[in-house]
Design a protein around this motif. Structure first.
Motif, short mmCIF file in Angstrom:
data_model
loop_
_atom_site.label_atom_id
_atom_site.label_comp_id
_atom_site.label_asym_id
_atom_site.label_seq_id
_atom_site.Cartn_x
_atom_site.Cartn_y
_atom_site.Cartn_z
N VAL A 500 -2.24 -2.51 -15.14
CA VAL A 500 -1.96 -1.90 -14.01
C VAL A 500 -1.48 -2.34 -13.07
N ASN A 501 -0.25 -2.97 -13.06
CA ASN A 501 0.70 -3.38 -11.99
C ASN A 501 1.94 -2.26 -12.22
N GLY A 502 1.95 -1.63 -13.55
CA GLY A 502 3.29 -1.23 -13.68
C GLY A 502 2.85 0.17 -13.18
N TYR A 503 1.76 0.13 -13.96
CA TYR A 503 0.45 2.11 -13.12
C TYR A 503 0.80 2.19 -12.09
N PHE A 504 0.81 0.96 -11.40
CA PHE A 504 0.29 1.00 -9.02
C PHE A 504 2.08 1.02 -8.78
N GLU A 505 2.24 -0.29 -9.32
CA GLU A 505 4.52 0.43 -8.63
C GLU A 505 4.66 2.03 -9.32
N SER A 506 3.99 2.84 -10.26
CA SER A 506 4.58 3.96 -10.83
C SER A 506 4.72 4.73 -9.58
N ILE A 507 3.20 4.94 -9.34
CA ILE A 507 2.44 5.83 -8.31
C ILE A 507 3.40 5.56 -6.38
N LEU A 508 3.19 3.97 -6.42
CA LEU A 508 4.40 3.84 -5.01
C LEU A 508 5.20 4.27 -5.36
N ALA A 509 6.27 4.61 -6.27
CA ALA A 509 7.46 4.89 -5.89
C ALA A 509 7.35 6.38 -6.54
N SER A 510 6.29 7.34 -7.01
CA SER A 510 6.24 8.58 -7.22
C SER A 510 5.62 8.97 -5.50
N LEU A 511 5.75 8.17 -4.26
CA LEU A 511 5.48 8.73 -3.17
C LEU A 511 6.68 8.91 -2.10
N HIS A 512 6.92 9.79 -1.89
CA HIS A 512 8.25 10.58 -0.97
C HIS A 512 8.23 9.03 0.39
N ALA A 513 6.63 8.84 0.87
CA ALA A 513 6.66 8.01 1.97
C ALA A 513 6.51 6.88 1.62
N ALA A 514 7.01 5.96 2.25
CA ALA A 514 6.76 5.25 2.33
C ALA A 514 5.55 3.50 2.43
N ALA A 515 5.06 2.99 1.57
CA ALA A 515 3.77 2.35 1.93
C ALA A 515 3.62 0.99 2.05
N VAL A 516 2.38 0.84 2.68
CA VAL A 516 2.35 -0.99 2.91
C VAL A 516 0.54 -1.04 3.09
N VAL A 517 0.69 -2.42 2.91
CA VAL A 517 -0.91 -2.60 2.80
C VAL A 517 -1.19 -3.48 3.62
N ILE A 607 -3.93 0.55 4.53
CA ILE A 607 -3.17 1.49 4.04
C ILE A 607 -2.50 2.09 5.37
N LEU A 608 -0.78 2.18 5.24
CA LEU A 608 -0.17 2.92 6.06
C LEU A 608 1.12 3.89 5.12
N LEU A 609 1.71 4.91 5.35
CA LEU A 609 2.17 6.02 5.04
C LEU A 609 3.30 6.05 5.65
N MET A 610 4.67 5.68 5.36
CA MET A 610 5.54 5.55 7.28
C MET A 610 6.79 6.86 6.22
N GLU A 611 6.93 8.02 7.06
CA GLU A 611 7.99 9.15 6.36
C GLU A 611 9.04 9.09 7.90
N GLU A 612 10.18 10.24 7.67
CA GLU A 612 10.86 11.09 8.45
C GLU A 612 9.85 12.06 8.47
N ALA A 613 9.75 12.33 10.03
CA ALA A 613 9.06 13.59 10.59
C ALA A 613 10.20 14.56 9.62
N GLY A 614 9.88 15.31 9.39
CA GLY A 614 10.36 16.93 8.77
C GLY A 614 10.11 16.19 6.68
N ALA A 615 10.36 15.29 7.14
CA ALA A 615 10.75 14.83 5.46
C ALA A 615 10.02 15.28 4.16
N GLY A 616 8.59 15.26 4.68
CA GLY A 616 8.10 15.54 4.09
C GLY A 616 7.50 17.39 4.29
N ASP A 617 7.73 17.51 4.95
CA ASP A 617 7.36 19.52 5.14
C ASP A 617 8.08 20.05 4.30
N PRO A 618 7.24 21.28 3.94
CA PRO A 618 7.99 22.23 2.76
C PRO A 618 9.07 22.71 3.33
#
Length: 618
Positions: A500-517, A607-618
């Motif tokens: 589960v931890n590995g799966y969770f870490e994979s999910i967090l790594a796949s996100l473009h935003a920084a995740a904080v709980v 749950i906080l998701l943090m990313e540079e403005a425009g970094a996630g825009d298409p």
């Protein structure tokens, strides 16, 4: 019943007791002995001594109650407390001060009954020496003629009434409570040796520092008392002490013992005993009773007095010479006209030694006075060595009638005396070695008995411990099986958790935003790798820290309201853009999305998701 017949029946009863049970009461005071036996006869309903002898033959169990009645066995801890206090404060310190620290302190409790006085002595010596020194140095011999009383003493177990005389600190320190009884501590009990001993017939224990015989001598007649005291004198060391009971005196033995504290009947051994006294003390035989005699034998006594080879004279209380035997008349040149004259008028009164002061001393003390090492030289002869014995003559009413003086010529006996002294010393040495061997055997026997008892107790304890170990082993096997099962479950869950931890870490790594709980207290619970790359704060530095207090280049305090709204469930999701500085110092516009973290009992965090403005825009 006529008095003669009663006396004859009483004598036959004593002979029967001696023949059937080996108990010789011939040395006891007749009046006291009769009174005690009659008390027992009344209890069983017997009227004469002859009937009581028949009763004993038919009822053998009666011997026990009879001997208990005669011997009385009345005792107690620290009985007559002031005397024991004097012993503890004044006598025991002297004994310990005079004794060599490497030599044993030897004490004898004669007539110990059920052992209370022997244990009282032990407690006083422990207080004076300490427990270690007591066990190393002290030997207490406790003896009695009553086997039943000795059996009680060996158990060292007493009820609350019997220990009433023991001070409470001593009771707490030296006794162990076993049920309703108090038992003297076994490690200290080993220093006491109990044994059967007849004061009249058996040899005395020797080399003693202290001899305690309280209210026992008073049951013997005067002749037997004198013999027992002679043995006591021999048994004690040069500076040994004798401790008697309040009902006993030493008037008849004043030359052998000197009072230390007459009120408490404590005496010091006097160095007056000669070789004859020592042989008498060692002799197991009994003195012969007086064969009688009356006025018809007065002439016979006069002839015997006159024929004595020892010079003897008799002086009345006024100082007149009343009698002088043939030997005295010859060597002192006394004639018939000298009889009836004042002794002070005769040359004999001051030559070979001054006699009047010694006669006065004997009359005042009512005890014999011995004048030793007197040299007497008669014209034309060699010097002679004589010894003068001055004995006060006292009638049955305790009136002093005069004094008898005997002049013993010891010249020819000097060399023989020296040989006898050497022989006596050898005999004493052999006797002491024998006595020491006997004491060692007794000690060994006591230790063996104690060891057997301890081994039996240890065996019982080991058996019990073995059973407990077997039970524990079974319980441990069962527990071990349960632990194995639990361990297997933990291993399985650990694997699942790792997955589960590995799966969770994979999910967090796949996100473009920084995740904080965050938890409900807004402390960091999860800090993703993206958050570490964005703000330069490592995971171990952020975890468990208050999020609003973090210095990461982002004004996180502006998120307080949004975070609380998420915790309160007011908004399912909240988004805001904040100006900040990334880990490289580059100004960035950071878009922050906050959403509640649901749990079984409601919102459990944010749950906080943090990313540079425009970094996630298409």
């Amino acid at each position: 019943m006529p008095e003669d017949q009663t006396a004859a029946e009483f004598s036959r009863l004593l002979e029967y007791l001696k023949a059937s049970r080996g108990f010789d009461f011939g040395a006891y005071k007749v009046s006291s002995l009769m009174r005690r036996i009659q008390k027992r006869m009344r209890e069983v309903g017997v009227n004469s001594y002859a009937e009581y002898a028949d009763y004993l033959e038919v009822h053998p169990h009666e011997f026990g109650p009879l001997f208990d009645t005669v011997l009385i066995n009345v005792t107690g801890f620290f009985r007559d407390a002031p005397a024991w206090s004097f012993l503890a404060e004044h006598i025991l310190p002297r004994i310990l001060e005079d004794s060599d620290p490497d030599h044993a302190v030897r004490v004898w409790s004669a007539g110990c009954a059920s052992g209370e006085e022997a244990f009282s002595l032990a407690m006083l010596l422990i207080e004076a020496l300490g427990e270690d020194e007591f066990r190393r140095r002290v030997k207490i011999y406790a003896t009695d003629a009553d086997e039943g009383a000795l059996a009680t003493a060996r158990l060292a177990s007493y009820d609350s009434r019997q220990v009433a005389g023991v001070p409470q600190p001593h009771l707490d320190k030296y006794f162990e409570r076993v049920g309703s009884r108090y038992v003297f501590r076994n490690d200290l009990r080993r220093c006491l040796i109990f044994g059967r001993h007849d004061l009249v017939q058996d040899a005395a224990i020797s080399r003693l520092d202290l001899l305690v015989c309280r209210n026992t001598l008073m049951y013997f007649n005067a002749e037997t008392q004198a013999k027992i005291l002679a043995r006591f004198h021999f048994a004690l060391n040069k500076h040994g002490y004798l401790f008697l009971g309040r009902a006993e005196t030493l008037l008849a033995q004043s030359s052998s013992f000197r009072p230390v504290e007459l009120k408490h009947r404590i005496f010091l051994r006097a160095p007056t005993s000669n070789l004859r006294d020592r042989l008498l003390a060692l002799s197991p035989g009994r003195a012969l009773n007086d064969a009688g005699g009356g006025s018809s034998h007065s002439r016979l006594r006069e002839c015997a007095f006159d024929a004595s080879p020892v010079a003897q004279i008799v002086v009345d209380r006024r100082g007149f010479l009343v009698m002088a035997n043939d030997r005295a008349r010859q060597i002192f040149n006394l004639g018939a006209g000298d009889l009836g004259r004042l002794l002070q008028d005769l040359e004999l009164s001051y030559r070979p030694v001054e006699l009047r002061s010694h006669i006065e001393e004997a009359s005042k003390s009512r005890a014999p006075v011995v004048i030793k090492n007197v040299e007497w030289r008669v014209a034309g002869t060699e010097a002679r060595q004589i010894e003068v014995h001055v004995v006060p003559l006292i009638d049955p009413k305790e009136n002093v009638l005069g004094a008898s003086l005997a002049f013993l010529d010891l010249t020819d006996a000097h060399q023989l005396r020296a040989e006898l002294v050497r022989a006596s010393q050898e005999l004493e040495t052999a006797y002491e070695e024998l006595q020491s061997s006997n004491e060692e055997l007794e000690t060994t026997n006591e230790e063996l008995q104690s060891t057997v008892e301890e081994l039996e107790t240890t065996n019982e304890e080991l058996q019990s411990a073995n059973e407990e170990l077997e039970t524990m082993n079974e319980e441990l096997q069962s527990t071990n099986e349960e632990l194995r099962s639990i361990n297997n479950q933990l291993l399985q869950r650990t694997e699942e958790l790792d997955h589960v931890n590995g799966y969770f870490e994979s999910i967090l790594a796949s996100l473009h935003a920084a995740a904080v709980v965050l938890d409900r207290g807004l402390h960091v619970k999860v800090w993703s790798q993206k958050a570490e790359d964005l703000w330069g704060l490592r995971e171990n530095e952020a975890i468990h820290q208050p999020f609003l207090e973090l210095d990461i280049g982002l004004p996180v305090r502006q998120l307080r309201q949004a975070l609380h709204d998420s915790l309160d469930g007011n908004h399912s999701e909240h988004e805001t853009t904040l100006a900040g500085v990334d880990r490289r110092g580059k100004p960035v516009q950071c878009r922050v999305r906050s959403s509640p973290l649901p749990g079984p009992a409601g919102t459990q965090g944010v749950i906080l998701l943090m990313e540079e403005a425009g970094a996630g825009d298409p």
